[in-house]
Design an enzyme around this catalytic site. Sequence first.
Site, mmCIF file in Angstrom:
data_model
loop_
_atom_site.group_PDB
_atom_site.id
_atom_site.type_symbol
_atom_site.label_atom_id
_atom_site.label_comp_id
_atom_site.label_asym_id
_atom_site.label_seq_id
_atom_site.Cartn_x
_atom_site.Cartn_y
_atom_site.Cartn_z
ATOM 1 N N GLU A 1 34.623 22.077 34.507
ATOM 2 C CA GLU A 1 33.502 23.000 34.306
ATOM 3 C C GLU A 1 32.376 22.540 35.211
ATOM 4 O O GLU A 1 32.223 21.336 35.480
ATOM 5 C CB GLU A 1 33.058 23.031 32.845
ATOM 6 C CG GLU A 1 34.126 23.499 31.867
ATOM 7 C CD GLU A 1 34.634 24.900 32.119
ATOM 8 O OE1 GLU A 1 33.883 25.704 32.729
ATOM 9 O OE2 GLU A 1 35.768 25.200 31.720
ATOM 10 N N GLU B 1 23.623 31.478 33.728
ATOM 11 C CA GLU B 1 24.897 32.183 33.907
ATOM 12 C C GLU B 1 26.074 31.250 33.653
ATOM 13 O O GLU B 1 27.070 31.634 33.016
ATOM 14 C CB GLU B 1 25.006 32.753 35.326
ATOM 15 C CG GLU B 1 23.944 33.775 35.673
ATOM 16 C CD GLU B 1 22.659 33.125 36.208
ATOM 17 O OE1 GLU B 1 22.560 31.873 36.155
ATOM 18 O OE2 GLU B 1 21.772 33.873 36.664
ATOM 19 N N HIS C 1 34.847 28.615 27.657
ATOM 20 C CA HIS C 1 35.612 27.734 28.527
ATOM 21 C C HIS C 1 35.299 26.281 28.166
ATOM 22 O O HIS C 1 34.158 25.927 27.891
ATOM 23 C CB HIS C 1 35.252 27.975 29.989
ATOM 24 C CG HIS C 1 35.746 29.282 30.513
ATOM 25 N ND1 HIS C 1 36.182 29.446 31.804
ATOM 26 C CD2 HIS C 1 35.885 30.499 29.922
ATOM 27 C CE1 HIS C 1 36.554 30.703 31.996
ATOM 28 N NE2 HIS C 1 36.381 31.362 30.858
ATOM 29 N N ASP D 1 41.165 24.028 28.027
ATOM 30 C CA ASP D 1 41.809 24.846 29.055
ATOM 31 C C ASP D 1 42.955 24.093 29.722
ATOM 32 O O ASP D 1 43.978 24.686 30.084
ATOM 33 C CB ASP D 1 40.783 25.282 30.103
ATOM 34 C CG ASP D 1 39.856 26.378 29.585
ATOM 35 O OD1 ASP D 1 40.009 26.760 28.411
ATOM 36 O OD2 ASP D 1 38.973 26.831 30.336
#
Length: 232
Positions: A9, A52, A150, A155
């Site tokens: 990430e 974002e 996420h 993941d």
Amino acid sequence: MREIVFDTETTGLNPAGGDRMVEIGCIEMINRVETGRHFHAYFNPERAMPSEAEAVHGLSTIFLSAQPLFADKVEELIEFLGDAPLVAHNASFDFGFLNQELLICGRPTVCMSRMVDTLVLARARHPGAKHSLDALCTRFGVDRSLRVKHGALLDAQLLAQVYVELTGGRQIGLGLVAETDAREVRVSGPTVTVREPRVPRPHFASSEELERHRAFIAQMASPLWERYAAVA
């Protein structure tokens, strides 16, 4: 074969433009089977988290400011990765951020020849279909109910299951012993004996068996099949 499935990430999409890695999750697999070993860490990116990006993974500036720098965990990460192939979804993205962080630390980058991209595998196997991680989980029946946002480790765990399906499914390692002589072998543990297979028995009746069968049938009075033979 040892492989590492990993995910990252980040603060954005462009490591060359100043975006940083803020989380990495790695899953160890041997012969496409998860071993239970993993590496997971959050990193302080030394910059604010854009709203974002935070909306995608939920990692805030305040939370990350209390985490270690990448340089503080790099030795542990390098040791875990070893020289294994590295599996990721849209792997060039994750490799770009991993190598950028290694460069910042003055460490050698990871060779791109170690990259295994499940996005490429998915496109080759299912052309024209959706190839996001969510779509692949749905296709292969992988439970992603915990994936609200996420997260690198979650993941990576999901991707490990998808990777198995993309590369042959749960029975990829199934094989038959073809040895003809008894011998001892060692397979990651105690010595075991591979014995010579039993010679196959003939699957036809001998002349003696056929004669005994005819004599047995001759003793039967009004056998059932004779009625149907007469009708025919």
